[in-house]
Design an enzyme around this catalytic site. Structure first.
Site, mmCIF file in Angstrom:
data_model
loop_
_atom_site.group_PDB
_atom_site.id
_atom_site.type_symbol
_atom_site.label_atom_id
_atom_site.label_comp_id
_atom_site.label_asym_id
_atom_site.label_seq_id
_atom_site.Cartn_x
_atom_site.Cartn_y
_atom_site.Cartn_z
ATOM 1 N N ARG A 55 49.732 22.662 42.573
ATOM 2 C CA ARG A 55 50.399 23.918 42.157
ATOM 3 C C ARG A 55 50.974 23.785 40.752
ATOM 4 N NH1 ARG A 55 54.602 26.692 46.070
ATOM 5 N NH2 ARG A 55 55.664 24.689 46.013
ATOM 6 N N ARG A 91 56.462 21.453 39.475
ATOM 7 C CA ARG A 91 57.846 21.404 39.952
ATOM 8 C C ARG A 91 58.303 19.970 40.223
ATOM 9 N NH1 ARG A 91 58.259 25.923 44.605
ATOM 10 N NH2 ARG A 91 59.422 24.209 45.542
#
Ligand code: ADP
Ligand code: AMP
Length: 215
Positions: free
Chosen positions: A127, A160
């Site tokens: 991601r 992240r």
């Protein structure tokens, strides 16, 4: 129409929420995004949440519940909202019932994105998130047109901090222990709608649309 979107980390909640926002004009309330914003701005809420988030643990219920309550009471939702990532514990779900009574709203659908655990690691590790607008991509399943750049706003994409292998494992355990029991909780109430999350993004969305149109 107010919706809860449930599912383990990486199930596709944010991806589907973005589509629901576009199609139905709903407002996405992502508790993860609200915490990350508070953290960037180093507000007292952000400082409290930081350690829990980095470790992959849930931010304490009373802090999270207060944040959601404030957000819902301070904003207007012409067409409704999507709760993305809330509730994540039985206490949060119970408090949502109280909140709905107090603030006078209903929850009209609880959609659970069902996906085998072994698919989640690949989804989470690939991601990439836009620093500017929060859009998410995947390096293999949904790559941006230009590597590292957001298709929607041209912002920089990043990975992240809580997406390290260790933090991901803690997040998956946290999900199993604290959030998964909500599947039974909403099943018993007759509110749960299961959607197969292990399909293409378009097919998942089609199934969600079908469920909402049948309501
Ligand atoms: P969540 O909000 O539930 O944590 P995301 O929507 O951010 O999950 O999705 C996690 C990652 O998996 C993202 O990189 C996203 O692009 C990708 N993804 C989402 N849905 C699918 C899908 N149906 N098939 C393949 N990859 C997906
Ligand atoms: P997410 O973006 O939904 O993956 O959330 C990122 C992190 O924010 C989680 O790992 C938690 O630390 C925190 N968080 C998000 N939503 C909640 C919630 N409902 N309850 C407690 N912590 C949350």
């Amino acid at each position: 129409m107010n919706i809860i979107l449930m599912g383990p980390p990486g199930a596709g909640k944010g991806t589907q929420a973005a589509r629901l926002v576009e199609k139905y004009g709903l407002v996405q309330i992502s508790t993860g995004d609200l915490f990350r914003k508070a953290l960037r701005e180093q507000t007292p809420l952000g400082v409290t949440a930081q350690g829990f988030m980095q470790k992959g643990l849930l931010v304490p219920d009373e802090v999270t519940i207060q944040m959601v309550k404030e957000y819902i009471s301070e904003n207007t939702f012409e067409n409704g909202f999507i709760l993305d990532g809330f509730p994540r514990s039985i206490q949060q779900a119970d408090e949502l019932v109280n909140m709905a009574e107090e603030l006078n709203f209903t929850i009209d659908a609880v959609i659970n994105l069902d996906i085998p655990t072994d698919k989640l690691i690949a989804r989470l590790s690939g991601r990439r998130t836009c620093k500017q607008c929060g859009s998410t991509f995947h390096i293999v399943y949904n790559p941006p047109k230009t590597e590292g750049i957001c298709d929607n706003c041209g912002g920089e994409l990043y990975q992240r901090e809580d997406e390290s292998e260790e933090a991901v494992q803690v997040r998956l355990n946290t999900y199993d222990e604290q959030t998964k029991p909500l599947i039974d909780y909403y099943t018993v109430k007759g509110q749960l709608i299961n959607v197969d999350g292990d399909q293409s993004m378009d097919d998942v969305f089609k199934d969600i649309e079908k469920c909402l149109e049948e309501k």
